[in-house]
Design an enzyme around this catalytic site. Structure first.
Site, mmCIF file in Angstrom:
data_model
loop_
_atom_site.group_PDB
_atom_site.id
_atom_site.type_symbol
_atom_site.label_atom_id
_atom_site.label_comp_id
_atom_site.label_asym_id
_atom_site.label_seq_id
_atom_site.Cartn_x
_atom_site.Cartn_y
_atom_site.Cartn_z
ATOM 1 N N LYS A 1 56.284 11.078 78.647
ATOM 2 C CA LYS A 1 55.960 12.473 78.976
ATOM 3 C C LYS A 1 54.477 12.634 79.348
ATOM 4 O O LYS A 1 53.665 11.723 79.133
ATOM 5 C CB LYS A 1 56.334 13.355 77.788
ATOM 6 C CG LYS A 1 57.851 13.407 77.509
ATOM 7 C CD LYS A 1 58.160 14.416 76.411
ATOM 8 C CE LYS A 1 59.646 14.512 76.116
ATOM 9 N NZ LYS A 1 59.950 15.540 75.087
ATOM 10 N N HIS B 1 60.903 10.869 75.904
ATOM 11 C CA HIS B 1 62.290 11.357 75.880
ATOM 12 C C HIS B 1 63.210 10.151 75.896
ATOM 13 O O HIS B 1 62.924 9.166 76.571
ATOM 14 C CB HIS B 1 62.589 12.220 77.118
ATOM 15 C CG HIS B 1 64.067 12.465 77.289
ATOM 16 N ND1 HIS B 1 64.709 13.479 76.629
ATOM 17 C CD2 HIS B 1 65.021 11.779 77.979
ATOM 18 C CE1 HIS B 1 66.007 13.424 76.927
ATOM 19 N NE2 HIS B 1 66.223 12.401 77.743
ATOM 20 N N GLU C 1 71.802 11.630 82.764
ATOM 21 C CA GLU C 1 70.351 11.651 82.949
ATOM 22 C C GLU C 1 69.883 10.551 83.910
ATOM 23 O O GLU C 1 68.959 10.762 84.701
ATOM 24 C CB GLU C 1 69.659 11.504 81.586
ATOM 25 C CG GLU C 1 69.879 12.730 80.706
ATOM 26 C CD GLU C 1 69.261 12.609 79.320
ATOM 27 O OE1 GLU C 1 69.414 13.554 78.537
ATOM 28 O OE2 GLU C 1 68.636 11.570 79.017
HETATM 29 N N1 UDP Z 1 61.174 20.824 71.530
HETATM 30 C C1 UDP Z 1 60.176 21.750 71.315
HETATM 31 N N2 UDP Z 1 60.258 22.556 70.204
HETATM 32 C C2 UDP Z 1 61.258 22.467 69.312
HETATM 33 C C3 UDP Z 1 62.281 21.515 69.532
HETATM 34 C C4 UDP Z 1 62.216 20.710 70.652
HETATM 35 O O1 UDP Z 1 59.246 21.837 72.106
HETATM 36 O O2 UDP Z 1 61.277 23.213 68.327
HETATM 37 C C5 UDP Z 1 61.106 19.982 72.714
HETATM 38 C C6 UDP Z 1 60.625 18.587 72.363
HETATM 39 O O3 UDP Z 1 59.725 18.149 73.375
HETATM 40 C C7 UDP Z 1 61.902 17.764 72.405
HETATM 41 C C8 UDP Z 1 62.705 18.467 73.488
HETATM 42 O O4 UDP Z 1 62.374 19.847 73.324
HETATM 43 O O5 UDP Z 1 61.618 16.414 72.693
HETATM 44 C C9 UDP Z 1 64.183 18.278 73.405
HETATM 45 O O6 UDP Z 1 64.626 18.620 72.108
HETATM 46 P P1 UDP Z 1 65.709 17.704 71.342
HETATM 47 O O7 UDP Z 1 66.112 18.470 70.119
HETATM 48 O O8 UDP Z 1 66.748 17.277 72.304
HETATM 49 O O9 UDP Z 1 64.825 16.453 70.846
HETATM 50 P P2 UDP Z 1 64.737 14.932 71.315
HETATM 51 O O10 UDP Z 1 66.117 14.495 71.705
HETATM 52 O O11 UDP Z 1 63.764 14.881 72.465
HETATM 53 O O12 UDP Z 1 64.196 14.209 70.103
#
Ligand code: UDP
Length: 141
Positions: free
Chosen positions: A11, A117, A128
């Protein structure tokens, strides 16, 4: 365990810190191989499309804004159990909760700027990967 492919994004925060190489080394050291990769500046439309599953979440606007705040490194990783392995190497979504030694614990500052990610299921990995790469842009090992 099966050989899988997964989508990984380094990222904007990690790209800005110049740690692309260090992050890729962690994947390679764990037995994953890069079979496709590209530096990109995402458009707002691309970031919104990629994170469409989160569009009703309160953080969606900030997430999209962050993902377009600078270039990202998008890659496809291949190897045994690649989807879970990538997630293990990244650590918890919130870097403050991530295990020491994980990518997010070592390189990320906050839950919204969390360095990496990784696809969270086989189905999402396929979707994806297709979002960013055409079949002829991927190699095999
Ligand atoms: N995210 C955020 N705030 C939150 C939860 C998630 O900014 O409270 C962002 C964070 O960058 C995360 C992305 O949204 O990586 C996708 O969320 P997910 O729950 O899918 O987490 P990941 O799979 O990336 O661990």
């Amino acid at each position: 365990m099966a050989v899988e492919r997964t989508l990984s994004i380094i990222k904007p925060d990690a790209v800005a810190k110049n740690v692309i190489g260090q992050i890729i080394s962690r994947f390679e050291d764990a037995g994953l191989s890069v079979v496709g990769a590209r530096m990109m500046q995402l458009t707002r439309e691309q970031a919104e499309g990629f994170y469409a599953v989160h569009k009703e979440r309160p953080f969606f606007g900030e997430l999209v804004g962050f993902m377009i705040s600078g270039p990202v490194f998008v890659q496809v990783l291949e190897g045994e159990d690649a989807i879970a392995k990538n997630r293990d190497l990244m650590g918890a979504t919130n870097p403050k909760e991530a295990e020491p030694g994980t990518i997010r614990a070592d390189f990320a500052e906050s839950i919204d700027a969390n360095a990496a990610h990784g696809s969270d299921s086989a189905e999402n990995a396929r979707t994806e990967i297709d979002f960013f790469f055409k079949p002829d842009e991927l190699t095999s090992r």
